[in-house]
Design an enzyme around this catalytic site. Structure first.
Site, PDB file in Angstrom:
ATOM      1  N   HIS A  33      -0.872   7.313  -1.462  1.00  0.00           N
ATOM      2  CA  HIS A  33       0.062   7.316  -0.339  1.00  0.00           C
ATOM      3  C   HIS A  33      -0.734   7.360   0.948  1.00  0.00           C
ATOM      4  CE1 HIS A  33       3.375   8.450   2.290  1.00  0.00           C
ATOM      5  NE2 HIS A  33       4.155   7.946   1.350  1.00  0.00           N
ATOM      6  N   ASP A  74       7.556   7.385  -6.409  1.00  0.00           N
ATOM      7  CA  ASP A  74       7.990   6.270  -7.250  1.00  0.00           C
ATOM      8  C   ASP A  74       7.425   6.313  -8.663  1.00  0.00           C
ATOM      9  OD1 ASP A  74       9.644   5.060  -5.419  1.00  0.00           O
ATOM     10  OD2 ASP A  74       7.967   4.114  -4.400  1.00  0.00           O
TER      11      ASP A  74
HETATM   12  N1  CMC Z   1      -4.710   2.401  -7.485  1.00  0.00           N
HETATM   13  C1  CMC Z   1      -6.057   2.246  -7.352  1.00  0.00           C
HETATM   14  N2  CMC Z   1      -6.721   2.418  -6.200  1.00  0.00           N
HETATM   15  C2  CMC Z   1      -5.996   2.763  -5.124  1.00  0.00           C
HETATM   16  C3  CMC Z   1      -4.602   2.952  -5.180  1.00  0.00           C
HETATM   17  C4  CMC Z   1      -3.953   2.755  -6.416  1.00  0.00           C
HETATM   18  N3  CMC Z   1      -2.632   2.912  -6.544  1.00  0.00           N
HETATM   19  N4  CMC Z   1      -4.136   3.282  -3.964  1.00  0.00           N
HETATM   20  C5  CMC Z   1      -5.203   3.321  -3.150  1.00  0.00           C
HETATM   21  N5  CMC Z   1      -6.330   3.004  -3.856  1.00  0.00           N
HETATM   22  C6  CMC Z   1      -7.716   2.991  -3.345  1.00  0.00           C
HETATM   23  C7  CMC Z   1      -7.999   1.741  -2.526  1.00  0.00           C
HETATM   24  O1  CMC Z   1      -8.502   0.686  -3.308  1.00  0.00           O
HETATM   25  C8  CMC Z   1      -9.014   2.275  -1.542  1.00  0.00           C
HETATM   26  O2  CMC Z   1     -10.255   2.371  -2.188  1.00  0.00           O
HETATM   27  P1  CMC Z   1     -11.646   2.087  -1.375  1.00  0.00           P
HETATM   28  O3  CMC Z   1     -11.712   3.163  -0.338  1.00  0.00           O
HETATM   29  O4  CMC Z   1     -12.696   2.154  -2.411  1.00  0.00           O
HETATM   30  O5  CMC Z   1     -11.473   0.727  -0.778  1.00  0.00           O
HETATM   31  C9  CMC Z   1      -8.540   3.693  -1.263  1.00  0.00           C
HETATM   32  O6  CMC Z   1      -7.840   4.080  -2.452  1.00  0.00           O
HETATM   33  C10 CMC Z   1      -7.606   3.804  -0.054  1.00  0.00           C
HETATM   34  O7  CMC Z   1      -6.543   2.899  -0.248  1.00  0.00           O
HETATM   35  P2  CMC Z   1      -5.806   2.110   0.913  1.00  0.00           P
HETATM   36  O8  CMC Z   1      -5.260   0.829   0.364  1.00  0.00           O
HETATM   37  O9  CMC Z   1      -6.724   1.999   2.089  1.00  0.00           O
HETATM   38  O10 CMC Z   1      -4.659   3.122   1.257  1.00  0.00           O
HETATM   39  P3  CMC Z   1      -3.357   2.820   2.087  1.00  0.00           P
HETATM   40  O11 CMC Z   1      -3.012   4.063   2.759  1.00  0.00           O
HETATM   41  O12 CMC Z   1      -3.531   1.604   2.944  1.00  0.00           O
HETATM   42  O13 CMC Z   1      -2.271   2.421   0.972  1.00  0.00           O
HETATM   43  C11 CMC Z   1      -0.549   2.633  -0.634  1.00  0.00           C
HETATM   44  C12 CMC Z   1      -1.299   3.307   0.521  1.00  0.00           C
HETATM   45  C13 CMC Z   1       0.646   3.460  -1.038  1.00  0.00           C
HETATM   46  C14 CMC Z   1      -0.034   1.242  -0.171  1.00  0.00           C
HETATM   47  C15 CMC Z   1      -1.540   2.463  -1.840  1.00  0.00           C
HETATM   48  O14 CMC Z   1      -1.980   3.736  -2.272  1.00  0.00           O
HETATM   49  C16 CMC Z   1      -0.920   1.680  -2.987  1.00  0.00           C
HETATM   50  O15 CMC Z   1      -0.937   0.430  -2.976  1.00  0.00           O
HETATM   51  N6  CMC Z   1      -0.311   2.381  -4.006  1.00  0.00           N
HETATM   52  C17 CMC Z   1       0.376   1.728  -5.080  1.00  0.00           C
HETATM   53  C18 CMC Z   1       1.770   1.313  -4.623  1.00  0.00           C
HETATM   54  C19 CMC Z   1       2.712   2.499  -4.504  1.00  0.00           C
HETATM   55  O16 CMC Z   1       2.804   3.331  -5.379  1.00  0.00           O
HETATM   56  N7  CMC Z   1       3.491   2.526  -3.406  1.00  0.00           N
HETATM   57  C20 CMC Z   1       4.516   3.543  -3.167  1.00  0.00           C
HETATM   58  C21 CMC Z   1       4.181   4.451  -2.044  1.00  0.00           C
HETATM   59  S1  CMC Z   1       5.255   5.894  -1.949  1.00  0.00           S
HETATM   60  C22 CMC Z   1       6.836   5.349  -1.689  1.00  0.00           C
HETATM   61  C23 CMC Z   1       7.022   4.466  -0.510  1.00  0.00           C
HETATM   62  O17 CMC Z   1       6.363   4.606   0.525  1.00  0.00           O
HETATM   63  O18 CMC Z   1       7.872   3.632  -0.598  1.00  0.00           O
END
Ligand code: CMC
Length: 435
Positions: free
Chosen positions: A308, A366
């Site tokens: 998140h 989720d």
């Molecule tokens: N699985 C594997 N690696 C992950 C994941 C994941 N679910 N989420 C983040 N990472 C890694 C990412 O690759 C990055 O690694 P590095 O620093 O080595 O490049 C690091 O963690 C930071 O990730 P980010 O993409 O910069 O983080 P963000 O804040 O931009 O993204 C997020 C947040 C929710 C989009 C992401 O964690 C994600 O895609 N999660 C899966 C989708 C999900 O469950 N979404 C629902 C969110 S909660 C309900 C809502 O908001 O609707």
């Protein structure tokens, strides 16, 4: 009291600017950079808004490090356990818990605006038979503005309030019709004798040929999930609603834009993606392979329902939902749901893995909500629709707060231009093949 300031210095020229710091009531303060470009000549760059507060809001507070979520100051755990979705809706919209009479009036208003115009019902026939319910939601919600001209004058607070009530009231009907159309069943009219969630379940699952009684456990579980999803400060869909609304668009169109932003798998679409992921994993013995894929930079696969932007701790909503999973599965006789078993094992393994620990990746709301929806008989393509129904309250509250602000301005981010520099037009006949 003297305003706190931060001084920014350009090391190349030695020129400085003193910027005020804006404090909230809780949480991190923000450097007010609104004068920065005008007086200092620089923009700020923050893709994905990782360090940018786009507004000041009194609705929802999140402490991501501690895993805290408050609606108007009330902890989510207390609201989930003791309140109801409609009471939370009132709280988010008006800022205070309602007194008994205020609540009765609100409940009556929402309950008596559940029907949609017959010609709007006809819109569904225009969609292809296998339309995703989110697709018809976007269209039908947007077209509400073609029907309710008496509540689209956004300068009138009463119009804003009527539009808010209408959207909260009609969203379950629109959601249920989207589902009914997608499965080719006749639409069921709303029943004003039923509560908010019971009515939604009734419209989704009743058929004219049979009596249908809403299960009280299902109704309570849905109500609680809706409380958890009602608002979440400036997430992608809420920020979209605010941005759309900032140009003066009518509220129905703004909420439709919120639904669009919610649909993506990184946001509200994650609940659907989690269930697809769990069925793809299929068995505990495959977990290690999927975890390895999630960690592989060259593989786009991510563990859905994990991570998140704000929570760097267990999402407090996920804790509540995880507990609820047990109760719902027990009631519906599927405590050995392989999907739930798999989810728990996956969580356990991921939480011990260095990759997830280092990046503070925990299960989010989720991760478990889809399992509950499935147990309640809600089809997978309706998961994000359910989220949209609940989040409508937050979108509407945030939109009302924004429009009500005296210094509200159009939202207009800037950019760092990285394209071609100025060049002259070449007529087609003189142009060489490019690329
Ligand atoms: N699985 C594997 N690696 C992950 C994941 C994941 N679910 N989420 C983040 N990472 C890694 C990412 O690759 C990055 O690694 P590095 O620093 O080595 O490049 C690091 O963690 C930071 O990730 P980010 O993409 O910069 O983080 P963000 O804040 O931009 O993204 C997020 C947040 C929710 C989009 C992401 O964690 C994600 O895609 N999660 C899966 C989708 C999900 O469950 N979404 C629902 C969110 S909660 C309900 C809502 O908001 O609707």
């Amino acid at each position: 009291m003297k305003t706190r300031t931060v001084t920014l210095t350009d090391n190349a020229t030695g020129k400085s600017i003193e910027l005020p710091v804006r404090e909230g009531s809780t949480g991190p303060a923000a450097i007010d950079i609104s004068r920065l470009y005008r007086e200092f000549g620089y923009l700020t760059y923050d893709p994905g808004f990782q360090s940018t507060a786009s507004c000041s809001s009194g609705i929802t507070y999140i402490d991501g490090a501690e895993g805290v979520l408050l609606y108007r100051g009330y902890p989510i755990e207390q609201l989930a356990e003791r309140s109801s979705f409609l009471e939370v809706a009132y709280l988010l919209l008006y800022g205070e818990l309602p007194a008994r009479e205020q609540f009765a009036t609100f409940q009556h208003t929402i309950t008596h605006h559940t029907m949609i115009k017959e010609s709007l019902r006809g819109f569904y026939q225009g969609f292809y038979h296998d339309a995703h319910p989110m697709a018809s939601m976007v269209g039908v919600v947007g077209s509400l503005s073609a029907f309710y001209h008496d509540s689209t004058d956004i300068t009138d607070p009463r119009h804003r309030e009527i539009a808010a009530h209408r959207m909260i009231a009609k969203m379950p009907t629109i959601a249920a019709y989207s589902y009914k159309y997608s499965v080719g069943e006749p639409f069921s009219y709303p029943q004003n004798s039923l509560g908010y969630c019971a009515n939604l379940l009734h419209m989704m699952f009743s058929v004219p040929s049979e009596e249908y009684h809403v299960d009280p456990v299902a109704q309570k579980a849905l109500d609680m999930i809706f409380i958890l999803h009602a608002d979440h400060e400036q997430n992608a869909s809420t920020a979209t609603v605010r941005l759309s609304g900032s140009s003066g668009s009518n509220p129905f169109a703004c909420i439709s834009s919120g639904i669009t932003a919610l649909w993506g798998p990184a946001h509200g679409g994650a609940n659907e993606a989690v269930v697809h992921m769990l069925s793809e994993i299929g068995d505990v013995k495959n977990i290690a392979r999927f975890i390895a894929r999630a960690k592989d930079r060259n593989d786009p696969f991510r563990l859905m329902g994990f991570g998140h932007r704000v929570y760097k701790n267990y999402d407090p909503r996920a804790k509540i939902i995880r507990k609820m999973c047990h109760e719902v599965l027990e009631k519906f006789g599927d405590t050995n749901d392989p999907c739930f078993e798999l989810a728990m094992r996956l969580e356990e393994i991921a939480l011990k893995d260095e990759y997830f620990i280092e990046r503070k990746l925990y299960p989010n709301v989720d991760f478990y909500s889809g399992i509950i929806y499935r147990a309640l008989g809600i089809p997978v393509n309706m998961f994000t629709v359910m989220f949209a129904v609940a989040r409508t309250v937050g979108w509407v509250a945030q939109w009302m707060e924004m429009i009500g602000e005296p210094d509200q301005r159009i939202g207009r981010p800037r950019q760092i231009y990285s394209g071609s520099q100025r060049r002259d037009y070449v007529p087609l006949a003189e142009r060489a093949v490019s690329g």
